[in-house]
Write a protein that holds these residues in place. Structure first.
Motif, PDB file in Angstrom:
ATOM      1  N   THR A  22      -3.034  10.169  15.516  1.00  0.00           N
ATOM      2  CA  THR A  22      -2.508   9.418  14.362  1.00  0.00           C
ATOM      3  C   THR A  22      -2.564  10.255  13.085  1.00  0.00           C
ATOM      4  O   THR A  22      -1.624  10.235  12.284  1.00  0.00           O
ATOM      5  N   GLY A  23      -3.672  10.984  12.919  1.00  0.00           N
ATOM      6  CA  GLY A  23      -3.820  11.790  11.700  1.00  0.00           C
ATOM      7  C   GLY A  23      -2.788  12.898  11.641  1.00  0.00           C
ATOM      8  O   GLY A  23      -2.089  13.070  10.638  1.00  0.00           O
ATOM      9  N   ALA A  24      -2.672  13.647  12.730  1.00  0.00           N
ATOM     10  CA  ALA A  24      -1.712  14.750  12.756  1.00  0.00           C
ATOM     11  C   ALA A  24      -0.286  14.227  12.566  1.00  0.00           C
ATOM     12  O   ALA A  24       0.541  14.856  11.901  1.00  0.00           O
ATOM     13  N   TYR A  25      -0.027  13.052  13.142  1.00  0.00           N
ATOM     14  CA  TYR A  25       1.307  12.470  13.006  1.00  0.00           C
ATOM     15  C   TYR A  25       1.592  12.119  11.546  1.00  0.00           C
ATOM     16  O   TYR A  25       2.653  12.463  10.998  1.00  0.00           O
ATOM     17  N   ALA A  26       0.624  11.468  10.907  1.00  0.00           N
ATOM     18  CA  ALA A  26       0.827  11.084   9.506  1.00  0.00           C
ATOM     19  C   ALA A  26       0.909  12.306   8.603  1.00  0.00           C
ATOM     20  O   ALA A  26       1.583  12.280   7.574  1.00  0.00           O
ATOM     21  N   LEU A  27       0.222  13.378   8.973  1.00  0.00           N
ATOM     22  CA  LEU A  27       0.263  14.597   8.162  1.00  0.00           C
ATOM     23  C   LEU A  27       1.478  15.453   8.511  1.00  0.00           C
ATOM     24  O   LEU A  27       1.700  16.506   7.910  1.00  0.00           O
ATOM     25  N   GLY A  28       2.233  15.006   9.527  1.00  0.00           N
ATOM     26  CA  GLY A  28       3.474  15.714   9.847  1.00  0.00           C
ATOM     27  C   GLY A  28       3.266  17.011  10.589  1.00  0.00           C
ATOM     28  O   GLY A  28       4.042  17.946  10.431  1.00  0.00           O
TER      29      GLY A  28
END
Lengths: 198, 269
Positions: free
Chosen positions: B10-16
Motif C-alpha cells: 500500500t505504501g509503495a503504491y501510494a508513493l508511486g
C-alpha cells in the motif's frame, strides 16, 4: 515580479476555487491566466524539483516544462481527481524523477523501474484531508520524528522514485525490513496529519 | 499473495513506486479490500504532503519570462517598458525620433483635440514597431488626462522639430529601473521612468541635463505608489549643448547642482 507566493494549498477552499477558475481560463486560451497560475505555484513546483534533482538549473527546466504542460493540458484537468496544486506537483515529481533516472541509468536499461506515470490516480478524495501548508509543516516535523531507517526509506521512494526492491539493494537491508519501515513510517505520518486535522 | 503481503504494497503504491506486476496485484486487491483501500487513500494524502514538505525556494525571476514566452505571451506587461528601454539607445537617427514624437503627438491629439492628422499619418508606419513602447507611455499619459495644460506642453515638446529621445538605464542603486526623456532644447523635456525605488522621506529625485558646462536641473520628482512610475515635464533652460541625462537623489525640493554622483538613472545623447 511575483506575487507573494500564495498558499499553494493553504486557505484551501478559497485558494483551490481560485485555482480552478485560473485553469478554466487557461483552457479557454487566456494566456495571462498562465502567469497567474505561475505566480501561485511556481515556488512549490520549483522547490519540489530542487529537492529531487541535484542541479538547480534542471529544476528551472522542470518549472518551465510543468507550466507548459499545464497550459497544453488545461482542458484535460479533472478537479475530481486532484487539486490543481497536486496536479502540478505530480507533474513536477514525475518529470524530475524521470530526469534523475536518466542520470542514474547513464544508458543502462531501465525497463524494470517502477512506472511512476501510471500511479497518480489518487482515488476519489472527498473524504481525504486537503493538504494545507500548515499540514505540510506538520509533516516536516513528523518526518524528523521517524526513525532514520523509516525516513530514509520513505524519502528514497518519494523523492528518488526507488522501488522497495531498489531501496533494499541500495541500503543493503532485507526487502522485508524496507517494506515494514515504509508502511510503519507512513502510518506515523498519517497519524500526525490526523492529529492536525482533529 | 496473502493479505499481509499485499498490504505491504500500500505504501509503495501510494508513493508511486510499484512495478507493473505489483501494481496489477495491489489494484486487484484494493477492489475487494476496503481496509487497504482506505490505507492507500490516507497514504496518498501523506504523499501529497511530502511534495510540499520540502525546503521552499523562489525560482529565479527569469524562469517566469521563459514560461510565458514559451507559449507566445509577451511576458509581464509591467516590465515591458523596462525591457524596451533596456535596448541600446540608437541616438542620432533624427527621422526616427521625429516619427516617434509625431506618434505621441497623435495620442495627445485624441486626448486634447488639437489637429495632428498630418503627424499621425507620418507616424503610422512606425506605429507597429513602437506599439509596445507607446502602450506603456500611453498608460502614463492617460492618468494625466486632467492635467491638460502640462499635456499640451508635453505635446509641444514631443512635436518639436529639435526633439530627441534619450533612454536612461538603471544604475547601481536601481538596476531594474529605466527611464526615457524626450528632449527639445528649445521647448523642454518630457521624462518618464519606471521601477525606481520608493523615494525616502525628506528626499526627492532630481533630473539633470548634463551640459558641457555642467549639470542643469530639469526638475524634481517623486515616485508614485505603484511601481515607482514617474512623469516629469520640465524646462532646463539653456541646454543646447546637452550630452547626457542623469537622476540623483537629493534633499527634498532639489538643489541647484547635484550633491553626489550616485546616479539612479543615466543615459547619454
Amino acid at each position: 515580479v511575483t506575487q507573494p507566493s500564495t498558499d499553494t494549498v493553504a486557505g484551501p477552499r478559497r485558494g483551490a476555487e481560485d485555482d480552478r477558475v485560473i485553469v478554466t481560463r487557461m483552457a479557454s486560451g487566456d494566456s495571462r491566466a498562465l502567469g497567474d497560475l505561475y505566480d501561485r505555484h511556481a515556488r512549490g513546483v520549483y522547490s519540489l524539483a530542487r529537492r529531487i534533482l541535484p542541479d538547480g538549473g534542471q529544476a528551472e527546466d522542470i518549472v518551465q516544462e510543468v507550466f507548459t504542460q499545464a497550459w497544453q493540458q488545461a482542458q484535460r484537468y479533472d478537479p475530481q481527481r486532484a487539486s490543481v496544486a497536486t496536479w502540478l506537483l505530480m507533474m513536477a515529481r514525475t518529470r524530475s524523477i524521470d530526469r534523475l533516472r536518466a542520470r542514474r541509468a547513464g544508458g543502462r536499461d531501465v525497463g524494470a523501474e517502477p512506472q511512476l506515470e501510471e500511479l497518480p490516480d489518487p482515488l476519489p478524495r472527498q473524504d481525504a484531508l486537503a493538504i494545507t501548508s500548515e499540514m505540510a509543516a506538520r509533516l516536516r516535523e513528523a518526518l524528523r520524528l521517524l526513525s532514520d531507517g523509516q525516513r530514509q526509506a520513505i524519502e528514497l521512494a518519494y523523492y528518488e522514485g526507488l522501488s522497495q526492491t531498489e531501496i533494499s539493494d541500495r541500503l543493503h537491508e532485507p526487502l522485508g525490513t524496507i517494506k515494514t519501515r515504509i508502511r510503519s513510517g507512513l502510518l506515523k505520518l498519517r497519524d500526525a496529519l490526523r492529529d492536525q486535522g482533529a | 499473495m496473502t493479505h499481509d503481503e499485499l498490504r505491504e504494497l500500500t505504501g509503495a503504491y501510494a508513493l508511486g513506486v510499484v512495478t507493473g506486476e505489483e501494481r496489477r496485484a495491489i489494484e486487484a486487491h484494493l477492489a475487494v479490500c476496503p481496509e487497504c483501500a482506505a490505507e492507500v487513500r490516507d497514504f496518498a494524502t501523506v504523499a501529497e504532503g511530502l511534495a510540499l514538505a520540502v525546503d521552499q525556494h523562489e525560482p529565479p525571476a527569469a524562469v517566469r519570462s521563459r514560461v510565458l514566452s514559451a507559449i507566445g505571451e509577451p511576458g509581464d506587461a509591467r516590465s515591458t517598458f523596462a525591457v524596451s528601454a533596456g535596448r541600446p539607445a540608437a541616438v542620432g537617427h533624427g527621422l526616427r525620433y521625429l516619427a516617434a514624437a509625431a506618434s505621441l503627438a497623435a495620442i495627445l491629439a485624441g486626448l486634447f483635440a488639437f489637429d495632428a492628422h498630418r503627424r499621425a499619418r507620418v507616424a503610422e508606419d512606425d506605429l507597429q514597431v513602437e506599439r509596445v513602447r507607446l502602450e506603456a507611455i500611453e498608460r502614463e499619459l492617460e492618468t494625466q488626462r486632467a492635467e491638460a495644460q502640462s499635456a499640451a506642453r508635453a505635446a509641444e515638446i514631443l512635436a518639436a522639430p529639435d526633439v530627441a529621445r534619450i533612454d536612461l538605464s538603471g544604475q547601481k542603486p536601481a538596476p531594474g529601473a529605466a527611464g526615457r526623456a524626450y528632449f527639445s532644447p528649445s521647448r523642454g523635456v518630457v521624462f518618464v521612468a519606471t521601477n525606481l525605488p520608493e523615494v525616502p522621506a525628506g528626499r526627492d529625485y532630481q533630473l539633470w541635463v548634463v551640459t558641457k558646462r555642467g549639470p542643469v536641473s530639469a526638475g524634481i520628482f517623486r515616485t508614485d505608489a505603484a511601481g515607482g512610475t514617474v512623469r516629469l515635464i520640465g524646462f532646463p533652460g539653456d541646454a543646447n549643448d546637452a550630452v547626457a541625462f542623469a537622476v540623483t537623489l537629493e534633499p527634498a525640493g532639489g538643489l541647484p547642482a547635484p550633491s553626489n554622483t550616485n546616479f539612479y538613472l543615466l543615459g547619454s545623447l
